[in-house]
Scaffold this motif. Sequence first.
Motif, PDB file in Angstrom:
ATOM      1  N   ILE A 118     -14.919   0.143   4.013  1.00 37.10           N
ATOM      2  CA  ILE A 118     -14.215   0.576   2.799  1.00 37.10           C
ATOM      3  C   ILE A 118     -14.641   1.990   2.419  1.00 37.10           C
ATOM      4  O   ILE A 118     -13.803   2.845   2.075  1.00 37.10           O
ATOM      5  CB  ILE A 118     -14.494  -0.398   1.643  1.00 37.10           C
ATOM      6  CG1 ILE A 118     -13.810  -1.746   1.896  1.00 37.10           C
ATOM      7  CG2 ILE A 118     -14.022   0.181   0.314  1.00 37.10           C
ATOM      8  CD1 ILE A 118     -14.185  -2.824   0.911  1.00 37.10           C
ATOM      9  N   GLN A 122     -12.084   5.211   2.394  1.00 40.91           N
ATOM     10  CA  GLN A 122     -11.765   5.921   1.168  1.00 40.91           C
ATOM     11  C   GLN A 122     -12.280   7.359   1.160  1.00 40.91           C
ATOM     12  O   GLN A 122     -11.559   8.283   0.801  1.00 40.91           O
ATOM     13  CB  GLN A 122     -12.334   5.166  -0.039  1.00 40.91           C
ATOM     14  CG  GLN A 122     -11.588   3.890  -0.394  1.00 40.91           C
ATOM     15  CD  GLN A 122     -12.155   3.232  -1.635  1.00 40.91           C
ATOM     16  OE1 GLN A 122     -13.369   3.145  -1.802  1.00 40.91           O
ATOM     17  NE2 GLN A 122     -11.279   2.761  -2.515  1.00 40.91           N
ATOM     18  N   SER A 128      -5.212   4.326   2.423  1.00 42.60           N
ATOM     19  CA  SER A 128      -5.060   3.314   1.378  1.00 42.60           C
ATOM     20  C   SER A 128      -5.050   1.897   1.926  1.00 42.60           C
ATOM     21  O   SER A 128      -5.154   0.941   1.166  1.00 42.60           O
ATOM     22  CB  SER A 128      -3.773   3.562   0.596  1.00 42.60           C
ATOM     23  OG  SER A 128      -2.651   3.496   1.469  1.00 42.60           O
ATOM     24  N   ASP A 141      -4.449  -3.702   1.570  1.00 47.33           N
ATOM     25  CA  ASP A 141      -4.847  -2.543   0.802  1.00 47.33           C
ATOM     26  C   ASP A 141      -6.373  -2.506   0.653  1.00 47.33           C
ATOM     27  O   ASP A 141      -7.044  -3.547   0.715  1.00 47.33           O
ATOM     28  CB  ASP A 141      -4.194  -2.598  -0.584  1.00 47.33           C
ATOM     29  CG  ASP A 141      -4.351  -1.299  -1.345  1.00 47.33           C
ATOM     30  OD1 ASP A 141      -3.525  -0.407  -1.174  1.00 47.33           O
ATOM     31  OD2 ASP A 141      -5.341  -1.190  -2.112  1.00 47.33           O
ATOM     32  N   SER A 143      -8.116  -2.051  -1.948  1.00 46.17           N
ATOM     33  CA  SER A 143      -8.553  -2.841  -3.100  1.00 46.17           C
ATOM     34  C   SER A 143      -8.648  -4.322  -2.752  1.00 46.17           C
ATOM     35  O   SER A 143      -9.486  -5.043  -3.300  1.00 46.17           O
ATOM     36  CB  SER A 143      -7.592  -2.634  -4.271  1.00 46.17           C
ATOM     37  OG  SER A 143      -6.275  -3.056  -3.924  1.00 46.17           O
ATOM     38  N   TRP A 144      -7.805  -4.813  -1.829  1.00 45.00           N
ATOM     39  CA  TRP A 144      -7.880  -6.204  -1.380  1.00 45.00           C
ATOM     40  C   TRP A 144      -9.205  -6.462  -0.679  1.00 45.00           C
ATOM     41  O   TRP A 144      -9.886  -7.452  -0.957  1.00 45.00           O
ATOM     42  CB  TRP A 144      -6.720  -6.512  -0.438  1.00 45.00           C
ATOM     43  CG  TRP A 144      -6.594  -7.968  -0.064  1.00 45.00           C
ATOM     44  CD1 TRP A 144      -5.797  -8.890  -0.653  1.00 45.00           C
ATOM     45  CD2 TRP A 144      -7.293  -8.657   0.986  1.00 45.00           C
ATOM     46  NE1 TRP A 144      -5.940 -10.115  -0.049  1.00 45.00           N
ATOM     47  CE2 TRP A 144      -6.863 -10.002   0.972  1.00 45.00           C
ATOM     48  CE3 TRP A 144      -8.240  -8.271   1.937  1.00 45.00           C
ATOM     49  CZ2 TRP A 144      -7.343 -10.956   1.859  1.00 45.00           C
ATOM     50  CZ3 TRP A 144      -8.732  -9.221   2.829  1.00 45.00           C
ATOM     51  CH2 TRP A 144      -8.282 -10.539   2.786  1.00 45.00           C
ATOM     52  N   ALA A 146     -11.921  -4.735  -0.993  1.00 45.74           N
ATOM     53  CA  ALA A 146     -13.018  -4.563  -1.951  1.00 45.74           C
ATOM     54  C   ALA A 146     -13.228  -5.829  -2.778  1.00 45.74           C
ATOM     55  O   ALA A 146     -14.368  -6.261  -2.995  1.00 45.74           O
ATOM     56  CB  ALA A 146     -12.735  -3.369  -2.862  1.00 45.74           C
ATOM     57  N   GLU A 147     -12.128  -6.432  -3.235  1.00 47.20           N
ATOM     58  CA  GLU A 147     -12.258  -7.661  -4.019  1.00 47.20           C
ATOM     59  C   GLU A 147     -12.670  -8.851  -3.154  1.00 47.20           C
ATOM     60  O   GLU A 147     -13.268  -9.806  -3.662  1.00 47.20           O
ATOM     61  CB  GLU A 147     -10.942  -7.962  -4.734  1.00 47.20           C
ATOM     62  CG  GLU A 147     -10.641  -7.017  -5.881  1.00 47.20           C
ATOM     63  CD  GLU A 147      -9.379  -7.413  -6.641  1.00 47.20           C
ATOM     64  OE1 GLU A 147      -8.977  -8.579  -6.552  1.00 47.20           O
ATOM     65  OE2 GLU A 147      -8.800  -6.549  -7.314  1.00 47.20           O
ATOM     66  N   SER A 247      -5.955  -6.754  -9.436  1.00 52.67           N
ATOM     67  CA  SER A 247      -5.180  -5.520  -9.316  1.00 52.67           C
ATOM     68  C   SER A 247      -3.910  -5.824  -8.538  1.00 52.67           C
ATOM     69  O   SER A 247      -3.836  -6.845  -7.848  1.00 52.67           O
ATOM     70  CB  SER A 247      -6.011  -4.442  -8.598  1.00 52.67           C
ATOM     71  OG  SER A 247      -6.387  -4.876  -7.305  1.00 52.67           O
ATOM     72  N   ASN A 249      -2.582  -4.875  -5.792  1.00 53.41           N
ATOM     73  CA  ASN A 249      -2.760  -5.091  -4.355  1.00 53.41           C
ATOM     74  C   ASN A 249      -4.099  -5.731  -4.034  1.00 53.41           C
ATOM     75  O   ASN A 249      -4.601  -5.629  -2.923  1.00 53.41           O
ATOM     76  CB  ASN A 249      -2.631  -3.757  -3.604  1.00 53.41           C
ATOM     77  CG  ASN A 249      -1.264  -3.144  -3.748  1.00 53.41           C
ATOM     78  OD1 ASN A 249      -0.255  -3.836  -3.680  1.00 53.41           O
ATOM     79  ND2 ASN A 249      -1.226  -1.832  -3.973  1.00 53.41           N
ATOM     80  N   GLY A 250      -4.699  -6.394  -5.041  1.00 53.91           N
ATOM     81  CA  GLY A 250      -6.033  -6.948  -4.866  1.00 53.91           C
ATOM     82  C   GLY A 250      -6.050  -8.284  -4.135  1.00 53.91           C
ATOM     83  O   GLY A 250      -5.016  -8.812  -3.721  1.00 53.91           O
TER      84      GLY A 250
END
Length: 306
Positions: A118, A122, A128, A141, A143-144, A146-147, A247, A249-250
Amino acid sequence: MEVVTSFSDSPFLWFFANILAVIPNIFAAVSQPELWLDWLSWNNTKEDKQSLMRFIYYGASIELFFIISAIITIYTILALLFRPLMWKTVTTLELIANTTGRFFAWAGLTMVLVQIVIIFAQRVFAVSQITIGFGLAISFDVSWWAESLKLYNAMIVALCVTYTFVQGGHVRVDLFYSVVSYRTKRIIDMLGSILFMLPAGILIWMYSWFFLWRHLIVPKPSASDTVEKLVMKARALRWNVETIGFSPNGFNAYFLFKVLILAYTALILIHALAFFYRSFLEWSEGEKSEGKYLDLDIRTSEAAEK
């Protein structure tokens, strides 16, 4: 088999009525599996919906509690008469705890590697989306991913709990345990497994079972619903699996956290029995049996050198 007497009317009569209903309930479950397992071959039929509702009810029901309690009681009596069976049960259940914990401990390494990917995605490549895999690739994504780190952390907590217990890794708040005799320690351990581990595990299972299903289907089942009420609700049943992230796209599989709660609770219940058996065997056989057949990881430099 329906027990007419309620606990509030007569606790003793309610208890013995449920004990007497154990054999008929087992026979009914074994002889008519389609009543509660037909939903596994899901065709969205009326029978599928009703069987799913029955499965949800009996998964945390009084009937299931008394059936499992009766089976464990009979098995414990047999194990008391044949001690090698009890030792074999202890080692088998501890093997389950150790194997599960050692496997899912790798989720910690996975969490670190995903976090590194990640950061590079980034900060270095400024992309992205992250795609992982060969042939059949998984693309989500950033953010997916990351979560999703929270899921790996939850795996370590939930699925390594009994492994840590076997290895003696949990923090013990010791007020008087260290100053009592060897046999007194074993009695404390037995009482702890019966009076604390088992009741806590049973309560968590009862509530987390319905907590899971409330995030998988609608209308939402309740722990207070009778089997008849749930079967009536089956007419409007449809799948509604929780996929909402924090989020846009989480991470969208938060129902897996509810599954982990059940897995955690199941491991606690299984190991409560193993810990009771081990404590009883060590109490009855004396200090020579302390740590017998215990599969511990190497934790000291001296042992590592050997």
